[in-house]
Structure formats: C-alpha cells, structure tokens
Motif scaffolding. Sequence first.
Motif, mmCIF file in Angstrom:
data_model
loop_
_atom_site.group_PDB
_atom_site.id
_atom_site.type_symbol
_atom_site.label_atom_id
_atom_site.label_comp_id
_atom_site.label_asym_id
_atom_site.label_seq_id
_atom_site.Cartn_x
_atom_site.Cartn_y
_atom_site.Cartn_z
ATOM 1 N N GLU A 70 -54.117 -7.627 23.845
ATOM 2 C CA GLU A 70 -54.536 -7.737 24.919
ATOM 3 C C GLU A 70 -55.232 -9.035 24.402
ATOM 4 N N LYS A 71 -55.676 -9.444 23.250
ATOM 5 C CA LYS A 71 -56.527 -10.708 22.629
ATOM 6 C C LYS A 71 -55.607 -10.887 20.994
ATOM 7 N N VAL A 72 -55.502 -12.245 20.665
ATOM 8 C CA VAL A 72 -55.589 -12.606 19.216
ATOM 9 C C VAL A 72 -56.717 -13.048 19.166
ATOM 10 N N LEU A 73 -57.845 -12.910 18.232
ATOM 11 C CA LEU A 73 -59.034 -13.231 17.615
ATOM 12 C C LEU A 73 -58.247 -14.224 16.088
ATOM 13 N N ILE A 74 -58.709 -14.619 16.048
ATOM 14 C CA ILE A 74 -58.323 -16.065 15.109
ATOM 15 C C ILE A 74 -59.669 -16.531 14.388
ATOM 16 N N GLY A 75 -59.886 -16.174 12.833
ATOM 17 C CA GLY A 75 -61.264 -16.151 11.503
ATOM 18 C C GLY A 75 -60.872 -17.405 10.737
ATOM 19 N N GLY A 76 -61.170 -17.234 10.130
ATOM 20 C CA GLY A 76 -61.223 -18.462 8.560
ATOM 21 C C GLY A 76 -61.830 -18.988 8.739
ATOM 22 N N GLY A 77 -61.825 -19.767 8.149
ATOM 23 C CA GLY A 77 -62.474 -21.386 8.072
ATOM 24 C C GLY A 77 -61.658 -22.659 8.802
ATOM 25 N N MET A 78 -60.377 -22.262 9.195
ATOM 26 C CA MET A 78 -59.765 -22.581 10.075
ATOM 27 C C MET A 78 -60.637 -22.861 11.799
ATOM 28 N N LEU B 257 -67.633 -14.541 13.135
ATOM 29 C CA LEU B 257 -67.921 -16.191 12.719
ATOM 30 C C LEU B 257 -68.061 -16.408 11.089
ATOM 31 N N ASN B 258 -68.546 -16.632 10.529
ATOM 32 C CA ASN B 258 -69.089 -17.026 8.461
ATOM 33 C C ASN B 258 -69.548 -15.366 8.256
ATOM 34 N N ASN B 259 -69.871 -14.319 9.120
ATOM 35 C CA ASN B 259 -70.250 -12.941 8.675
ATOM 36 C C ASN B 259 -68.808 -12.044 8.873
ATOM 37 N N ALA B 260 -67.882 -13.153 9.462
ATOM 38 C CA ALA B 260 -66.935 -11.698 9.786
ATOM 39 C C ALA B 260 -66.206 -10.107 8.317
ATOM 40 N N GLY B 261 -66.195 -11.543 7.554
ATOM 41 C CA GLY B 261 -65.573 -11.060 6.187
ATOM 42 C C GLY B 261 -66.963 -9.835 5.573
#
Length: 324
Positions: free
Chosen positions: A257-265, A301-305
Amino acid sequence: MYYIGIDIGGTTIKAGIVSKYAEILGTGSIPTIADEKCDQIITGIVKLCSKLIHDSHLFVSDIYGIGIGIPGTIDEKSGTIVYSNNLAIENIPIVERLKKHTHIPVLIGNDANCAAVGERIFGNARGNDNIIFITLGTGIGTGIIQDGKLLTGRCGAGAEGGHMVISCDGERCTCGRKGCWEAYASATALIRMTKKAIEKNPNGKLAAVAKEEGKVSGRTAFKAEKIGDGDATNIVNDYIRYIAEGIINLINIFRPEKVLIGGGMSNEGDHFIERIERIVMKESYGGERNPRVIVTKAGLLNNAGILGAASLCIPSDIKRDEEF
C-alpha cells in the motif's frame, strides 16, 4: 514502563528512552567505532544507557527492555549479529554480552525491520498491513510487512533489498558483489558520484558548495542543484532514478500500500519524494492500471531508528514470518 531503543548506524549510535506510547524522555548518541569483537560498540552502548537512565531520573528497574536495531543479518533467537557488511563485523553474541553489563532484557533485530514495525505502530503506516520501509543512509535497508507479518526470511537473512543488483558488473558494493542497489542509491553512493564530478570540474559551483560545507556530503549535490549547477542536476537526476529503480523492483514483487522512505536522504523534502513517486507510478508494472502505491516520507523522522528498536520490546500485533 519504559524501554531503551538503540539504533546502530554506520557512523552513529543513537539511543533514547521510550514509553509504551512512543513518548521519548531523552536521547543521546555516540560515534560508531566498530572493531572485530565489537568491544567498543558494546562499551559505548552500556555507557550511553547508563547516562540516559541517570539523566531521565529513572532507575534500572524502570527499564523493561532494551531493543537494538542493527544493519545486516541478525539471528534474533540467539541474539547474534551474524553479518553486517557496513560495520565489518560477524558472529557477535551482542545480546548475551549486553545482558551481563546492563542486567536488562535485550532484544535485537535488523534496523530496517525495526523501523518498518515502528512506522506501522507509531508512524505514517498506521492502519496499513502491507508496507515497505526503505532507509537511505550509509547503506540501504529494507523492511517489509505483508498482510501484517514482518518478512525476515530464514534465520533473519532475508528482506535485504539493498543488495539486489540493478546493474550487472556495476559499482562494487561493500557486501562484495557488483551493481547492488546500495552501491547506487545510498548516501555513500551519492557522495561518491559527487566527488567524481568535483574532480572533473574543480572550479564549478558544485566544488564551491562542497568547499563552503567543508566536506562532500549527501546534501552537496542537492544544494548545488538549487543554485543552477548543471553537474549537480545530472547527479541528482541519476540518483533519484537509481532510488526509483529499486523501489519499482520491490513494488513489482510485493505491491504494498505504501513505500516509506527514511534515513538522512529523506530530509531533502517533499519535492525529492515527489520526483521519486512520479517515476515509480509511471514505470511499475501495469502503471496506473494496477493499485496505486503511495511513496511517502517516513513519519518518525530522526527518531525512526530509536522508536523502531524500542518497538521490539513493546507488545504489538506484528509477527515475524518464521512464527507462522
């Protein structure tokens, strides 16, 4: 009831104390210094946890678990880092060693898998049973949830989308193969492409931006593109194309349903995501004839990990595929 989430990245180890409602009491970080036996990483984690507990005015007894997200192949049952190409370590019984020092239950998982679970529980994938999480950082990690189940593969060695080949005999990847998606669409790959362009044109705007920054980073080409540098525009277009190619391959297999992009970029903003989504919508199998897949920025965001790692300890309805 509190938990500690630890995100081990290629350059930084981030940690935070998290409540079961995803409230973060405090965070901290240290550089990632990987050695063959992982001694410095373990020592650093122990000190970081102690500091976080102290600074949050808690006691060790208040912490119900430590969750750790680590790039690479993770044997969750034995608590072992089997192999991590970006950390250059293997066969490290990290859970056993950390328990001896912290006296707190410890769970580990692949970092992208953790982030995928975190996004479904707390982030932009709430209510979605079929998602792919992609982290664009030092390497590329992928976490896949299908029909509410986290797909990890046998012994946790699957779902490594960053190591599917998109260019036969292409750039060498840190895993040893040539042409991996990670070798083209990670922040490391973008930095490599930017440095090559600067070497060819040391007096251009791209070189000037890098000099102003003091180094070549993942943001250098994007900054130079905004001031009209042609070399930067070519780099960014190629980079976005590489990201899209990998996403299209994953969509054609899993159709989430979704592709979520995380990480610094992912911090390059909505326009960055929109450019990727346009290519994905046009070129995924069947195009607009098949169910649309939303490409969006990860919500944590930055708290994902940190939240993703903590989610290993927080009760949820997410199941690993090996449990079925």
